[in-house]
Design a protein around this motif. Structure first.
Motif, short mmCIF file in Angstrom:
data_model
loop_
_atom_site.label_atom_id
_atom_site.label_comp_id
_atom_site.label_asym_id
_atom_site.label_seq_id
_atom_site.Cartn_x
_atom_site.Cartn_y
_atom_site.Cartn_z
N LEU A 85 0.80 -1.23 0.00
CA LEU A 85 0.00 0.00 0.00
C LEU A 85 0.83 1.27 0.00
N ASP A 87 3.65 2.22 2.17
CA ASP A 87 4.45 2.63 3.32
C ASP A 87 5.34 1.45 3.73
N TRP A 229 -0.62 6.45 4.64
CA TRP A 229 -1.13 6.15 3.31
C TRP A 229 -1.89 7.34 2.76
N ILE A 233 -6.25 4.87 -1.44
CA ILE A 233 -5.30 3.82 -1.79
C ILE A 233 -5.99 2.45 -1.85
#
Length: 238
Positions: A85, A87, A229, A233
């Motif tokens: 995602l 990170d 995030w 996302i």
């Protein structure tokens, strides 16, 4: 900054979301004294309520609540579910199992008592930095449904109200909310239903929150990851 929920269709939000206020616990053996809990009864939100929660285009992702469809977990790979995602520092915090019909779900690991609605403090943020913490991704693993409960009043606003003379020097905490509620100040809270396989991204360092299985007749396990995030996302469910 108050509670903002991302949604594309107001009808879907109205179908999932209810509202009530809060109270402080007193002599309730399962709870810490003074815990903040929903007062009930839960009421459907109106169109005006829903529109008041809409996130302006300028809302920072770090303060946004999103109701999402996380990736389906693969057997034995749950800890890596959030890795794609964006990170690379995302952490898997593990799972928590909630019994059926729990008004709130988080326990103090030291004595097993429920702590009620609370703000997280994983990032150890000061007053000025509180809106910039990581959000938490949660996935309902089932077998039952569960709720995200989230408060409309943010930790900075509560800190300023409770400690007007030195709020900037403090680290906003759950105790601030407990003091605020004990003094008789109202706080609205919303609960949003999550079926198995559904989840949320929410600023749990910034907003009063907890899980709930109130009214449900099956237990629900949830898995959690804090991270940074961008919005959208993951596919939105509302």
């Amino acid at each position: 900054m108050p509670l903002h929920i991302a949604f594309d269709d107001l009808t879907y939000l109205l179908q999932r979301c209810e509202v009530t206020t809060v109270r402080a616990t007193r002599e309730e053996p399962e709870y810490e004294k003074g815990s903040v809990v929903p007062s009930g009864p839960w009421m459907p939100i109106t169109e005006a309520d829903g529109l008041s929660l809409a996130a302006p285009a300028c809302t920072p992702a770090a303060t946004l609540v999103e109701i999402v469809r996380p990736p389906a977990p693969r057997t034995g790979a749950l800890e890596h579910l959030a890795t794609p995602l964006g990170d690379e520092n995302t952490q898997y915090l593990g799972q928590s199992l909630a019994r059926p019909n729990m008004m709130t779900t988080t326990q103090n690991y030291q004595d097993g008592k429920l702590i009620g609605l609370h703000v997280d403090n994983w990032d150890k943020l000061s007053h000025g930095q509180k809106p910039h913490g990581r959000r938490r991704l949660a996935l309902n693993l089932g077998p039952g449904a569960r709720y995200l409960i989230v408060g409309a009043l943010d930790a900075q606003a509560v800190g300023r109200a409770v400690h007007p003379d030195d709020f900037a020097l403090r680290h906003p905490s759950t105790d601030d909310y407990r003091e605020h509620v004990a003094a008789g100040h109202p706080v609205s809270v919303y609960r949003i239903r999550l079926a198995p396989g559904e989840g949320y991204m929410a600023p749990t360092e910034y907003l009063l929150h907890d899980g709930s299985t109130e009214g449900e007749d099956r237990p629900s396990a949830a898995a959690f990851w804090p991270g940074r995030w961008t919005s959208k996302i993951l596919p939105s469910l509302i």
